[in-house]
Scaffold this motif. Structure first.
Motif, PDB file in Angstrom:
ATOM      1  N   ASP A 272      23.921  -7.168  19.429  1.00  0.00           N
ATOM      2  CA  ASP A 272      24.800  -6.624  18.403  1.00  0.00           C
ATOM      3  C   ASP A 272      24.397  -5.178  18.118  1.00  0.00           C
ATOM      4  O   ASP A 272      23.198  -4.854  18.112  1.00  0.00           O
ATOM      5  CB  ASP A 272      24.676  -7.452  17.120  1.00  0.00           C
TER       6      ASP A 272
ATOM      7  N   SER B  84      24.101  -3.654  15.482  1.00  0.00           N
ATOM      8  CA  SER B  84      23.238  -3.526  14.301  1.00  0.00           C
ATOM      9  C   SER B  84      21.762  -3.695  14.640  1.00  0.00           C
ATOM     10  O   SER B  84      20.891  -3.393  13.809  1.00  0.00           O
ATOM     11  CB  SER B  84      23.638  -4.556  13.238  1.00  0.00           C
TER      12      SER B  84
ATOM     13  N   ASP C 206      24.763   2.158  17.263  1.00  0.00           N
ATOM     14  CA  ASP C 206      25.725   1.581  16.319  1.00  0.00           C
ATOM     15  C   ASP C 206      26.803   2.579  15.918  1.00  0.00           C
ATOM     16  O   ASP C 206      27.497   2.389  14.925  1.00  0.00           O
ATOM     17  CB  ASP C 206      24.996   1.062  15.073  1.00  0.00           C
TER      18      ASP C 206
END
Length: 313
Positions: free
Chosen positions: A5, A7, A79
Motif C-alpha cells: 500500500d 501508505s 504515496d
C-alpha cells in the motif's frame, strides 16, 4: 503477491507527514523544523527508484540548524499521485515551483539527487524567482550529461546501457518489480562505493525499503517515464525546446556533491557544469559512490550546512 500500500512509505520518525496539492496533483511530503514562512525552506528531491526516506539524515540535521525542511515523494513515487502524464522537464519544474508556493513560501533552496537534481536544474532555469540556490548530488546539468554520453567513452559505457534498457515497453517494469524488487537491490549495490564505509544494518534497511517502495502500484512505471521522456523527447519539438531553454546560465549559487567512487556519473562530467553555473562549487566525498547522502551522510550534511548557511535569527 499483493503490491504494498502507498501508505507504507509514511514511516514514523522525528518529522511530520503531509499531503499538499500543487500543479494539479497531490504530493506526499515529509517536514521537519519550523513550520512557518519565516524559516528558510529547503526542498529535498530524490532520484530514480527511490522515495523521500533517502533524505532521512539530512531531513533532521538541516532542520536542527533552523531550516524548514521538506522531503518530497516526486510525481509518480511513494504515496504521491501517479498520473499517466507529466514526467517531462516542464511539468516537473512546475511541480516544484507549485509546491514551494503551496507550502507558504516565496522561494526555496533545492537539493536533488540524480533525477531529482535534474528537476532542480530545470526549476532554477524555468522558475528562477522561486529558487534561492541548488545543491546537487550526482546530477550533472542535462546538456553536460548529454554531451558527455555522446563524446566520452567512459561516461557512455557507464550510463547508456541502463538508460537504454529503460526505453522498452513493459519489460523494464517487470524487471524492477519481480522477485520482490531484486533489481533495485542490484542497481543500488552496483552503483555504491566502498561497502566497508556503510553500516551493514543501514544498507539492509535501505535495500529493504527501496525494494518495497518500487513495488507500490504504478511506481515502477512512473519512475521509468522520467527516463523515457528524457530519451524520446530528444527527437521531438518539446524536447528540443526544453534543451534550448536549459542552455543558459543559472543565476543562483550551485553546489555539486559527488562520490569520488561513483561508477555511474563520472566526475569529469560534473566538472562541465561550470558553463551553466558561474557560481559553482564542487565537493567530493571520498569513498562514496552514487548515493553519498546515505553512504556518507555526515560529510554530505556538513557540506550542505556550509553551503546553505545559518538562517537569520
Amino acid at each position: 503477491m499483493t503490491a504494498p500500500d502507498p501508505s507504507t512509505v509514511r514511516l514514523e520518525g522525528p518529522w511530520r507527514h503531509r499531503d499538499v496539492r500543487a500543479n494539479g496533483i497531490r504530493f506526499h511530503v515529509v517536514e521537519s523544523g519550523p513550520n512557518d514562512s519565516d524559516a528558510p525552506l529547503v526542498v529535498l528531491l530524490h532520484g530514480f527508484a527511490d522515495f523521500w526516506w533517502t533524505w532521512r539524515h539530512q531531513l533532521t540535521a538541516l532542520a536542527d540548524s533552523g531550516h524548514h525542511v521538506v522531503a518530497v515523494d516526486l510525481r509518480g513515487y511513494g504515496d504521491t499521485d501517479k498520473p499517466p502524464r507529466g514526467y517531462d522537464g516542464w511539468t516537473l519544474a512546475g511541480d516544484v515551483a507549485g509546491l514551494i508556493r503551496a507550502l507558504g513560501h516565496t522561494d526555496a533552496a533545492l537539493v536533488g539527487h540524480a533525477d531529482g537534481g535534474l528537476v532542480c536544474w530545470a526549476t532554477a532555469v524555468l522558475h528562477p524567482s522561486v529558487v534561492r540556490s541548488i545543491a546537487l548530488i550526482a546530477s550533472p546539468h542535462p546538456i553536460a550529461l548529454k554531451r558527455a554520453v555522446v563524446r566520452t567513452r567512459a561516461q557512455r559505457s557507464a550510463f547508456l546501457p541502463s538508460f537504454l534498457a529503460c526505453q522498452l515497453p513493459w519489460a523494464p517494469e517487470r524487471r524492477l518489480t519481480r522477485d520482490g524488487g531484486a533489481e533495485v537491490d542490484r542497481l543500488i549495490r552496483s552503483r555504491m562505493g566502498s561497502l566497508r564505509q556503510v553500516d551493514a544494518g543501514e544498507l539492509a534497511d535501505v535495500l529493504s525499503r527501496s525494494r518495497s517502495a518500487i513495488q507500490i502500484a504504478g511506481a515502477a512505471h512512473c519512475s521509468l517515464e522520467y527516463q523515457r521522456w528524457a530519451f524520446r523527447s530528444q527527437w521531438r519539438p518539446d524536447g528540443k525546446r526544453f534543451m534550448t531553454a536549459m542552455d543558459k546560465p543559472v543565476t543562483v549559487p550551485v553546489l555539486q556533491i559527488h562520490g569520488d567512487a561513483d561508477p555511474f556519473v563520472l566526475r569529469s562530467t560534473l566538472r562541465s557544469d561550470g558553463r551553466w553555473a558561474p557560481d559553482l562549487r564542487l565537493c567530493g566525498v571520498p569513498g562514496a559512490g552514487h548515493y553519498p547522502h546515505w553512504e556518507r551522510p555526515d560529510a554530505v550534511t556538513s557540506a550542505l550546512l556550509t553551503f546553505l548557511g545559518e538562517p537569520a535569527p
